[in-house]
Design an enzyme around this catalytic site. Structure first.
Site: not given
Ligand code: AMP
Length: 479
Positions: A11, A37, A112-113, A253
């Protein structure tokens, strides 16, 4: 991802104290934090007489730019919250800020957390007669506050927080104060800003920029600031300072690249990770291609360090949200194509290195690689600007259960095969620390929380360890 209606605390939080446009500014601040979020947003304000609360599903811009909504949120004090998307039904009662009338007056809380002993505490509170209205771990804090006997709400909040474990950056609004708190290890961010005579608190500094507020400082790990009409007071409710364990994934990220966290520019951090990655795992290619947008800063660093040209070989459609918003694996699969398209003219016959920030389930990488191969790339190498994600986060970053993390099940060679690349490399954990300006990870006392890459969780996980909840339930229930 779960199919539930439970609270997920990935969040963003934002608050303004002492400004006549407090709610409108909060809406703008929340808009800048929208990447933290997208599922729901809320603002609670106080106008010297009463509290006003508006909580909505959807994006900030959809509800909170409407004049009639902002006009209802009267007062010069306001706190707000954006909540990350989950799948399945969403219930409004879980949307924050949560508000309760307590013995000493009203109190709104935005969190947030993620608390790692919320379920254990909740069981105890319910046994004593507490009636919970939501499935949010944040409500546990409100019940704990209600049970304290100190003479101010700020003191009661301190007493309540002494009982919780996990990660929390919190904002609270009472009839006399706006309060900002970070957990003892400072896992999640919170910064203080100033706009004229008003104080502003926000998850990220990019939210100050949008309203023209100046950055004052980060709230320190374990610090509580209480902002009133008279002053701003700093407290240490958790005792002497502990070494910080700020979430390194914010740099990888989660945060916006135009934010500055703990004196590091997120953009520069990402570029440095890309440079370090190019030194650790070079690739003999014609061009560096980012997976937009998350891989762009690291790709720039990779290209700069390796002297290979940077090209936008994949174009992103900006009218779709983050891929993770999609509820099922099947639709998420399709979602990758909604979001990205290969720039075939650039890719045809070329050896490329793709750079992305992380691999979670692997869905994105598999689809992207298939797409660039179809577009004619002759060799596809993949470089990932984080170490393999092998463990779930229990501190508020939305990750799936461990078994769904590609790197928890497969070796790098196996992953390369599954994804269909000619070579695959991740930055090493020490490389990540070097990119953050450290010489290496101090294994006895790591400088960051990197549990998603190492499994080294910096707090107790009481709900799991005490058997109150299994790992999967903690991911799906208590956030
Ligand atoms: P995936 O397709 O499941 O391997 O998702 C990888 C991609 O999702 C990464 O390249 C990030 O851009 C994004 N991503 C990574 N961690 C998160 C997260 N916790 N929440 C949303 N997007 C994420």
């Amino acid at each position: 991802m779960s199919n539930d209606d439970h609270f997920h605390d990935e969040c963003g939080i934002f608050g303004v104290f002492n400004h006549r446009d407090a709610s409108a500014l909060s809406a703008l601040g929340l808009h800048a934090l929208q990447h933290r979020g997208q599922e729901a947003a809320g603002i609670v304000s106080y106008d010297e007489h009463q509290f006003h609360s508006e909580r909505r599903l959807g994006l900030v811009g959809d509800a909170f730019t409407r004049e009639e909504v902002i006009n209802r949120l009267k007062g010069s004090q306001a706190i707000g919250h954006v909540r990350y998307a989950t799948s399945g039904d969403t219930v409004l009662r879980n949307v924050q800020p949560l508000f309760a009338e307590l013995a000493l007056g009203g109190m709104a809380i935005a969190h947030n957390g993620n608390l790692t002993n919320a379920f254990t505490l909740k069981k105890e509170l319910v046994r004593k007669g507490a009636i919970f209205q939501s499935t949010s771990d944040t409500e546990t804090i409100i019940h704990l506050v209600a049970n304290q006997a100190d003479s101010t709400l700020a003191d009661r909040l301190m007493g309540a927080l002494a009982r919780v474990e996990g990660a929390f950056s919190l904002l609270a609004l009472t009839d006399e104060a706006m309060i900002g708190v970070r957990d003892p290890l400072g896992v999640r961010p919170l910064s203080l800003g100033k706009l004229d005579d008003a104080y502003v608190l926000a998850s990220e500094t990019c939210a100050f920029d949008i309203i023209g507020a100046e950055f004052v400082r980060d709230i320190e790990p374990g610090e509580m600031v209480v902002i009133t009409q008279h002053n701003i007071a700093s407290h240490r409710p958790f005792g002497p300072n502990k070494p910080s364990r700020f979430c390194v994934f914010e740099y990888v990220y989660f945060a916006r690249p135009d934010s500055v966290m703990a004196s590091h520019s997120v953009y520069e951090a990402r570029k440095n990770i890309g440079k370090e990655l190019a030194r650790e795992a070079p690739a003999d290619v014609d061009m560096v291609v980012p997976v937009p947008d998350s891989g762009v800063p690291a790709s720039i660093g990779f290209a700069e360090e390796s002297g290979v040209r940077f090209e936008l070989g994949i174009i992103r459609n900006h009218y779709v949200g983050r891929t993770f918003i999609e509820p099922s694996d099947q639709i998420r699969h399709f979602g990758v194509k909604l979001k990205h398209n290969a720039n075939s003219i650039k890719l045809k016959g070329k050896k490329i290195v793709l750079v992305d920030d992380s691999i979670v389930r692997g869905t994105t990488s598999m689809k992207i690689v298939e797409m660039v191969r179809e577009a004619g790339a002759s060799e596809v190498h993949l470089r990932i600007a984080s170490p393999p994600t092998t463990n779930s986060c229990f501190y508020g970053v939305d990750t799936p259960e461990r078994e769904k993390l590609l790197a928890s099940r497969y070796s790098i060679t196996e992953m390369a095969k599954l994804i269909g690349v000619d070579s695959l490399a991740f930055i090493s954990i020490d490389g990540l620390y070097r990119a953050m300006g450290e010489t290496s990870r101090h294994n006895d006392q790591p400088q960051f929380c990197d549990a998603c890459f190492t499994g080294d969780y910096p707090t107790a996980l009481s709900d799991i360890e005490g058997g109150a909840m299994d790992q999967q339930s903690l991911l799906t229930e208590s956030r």
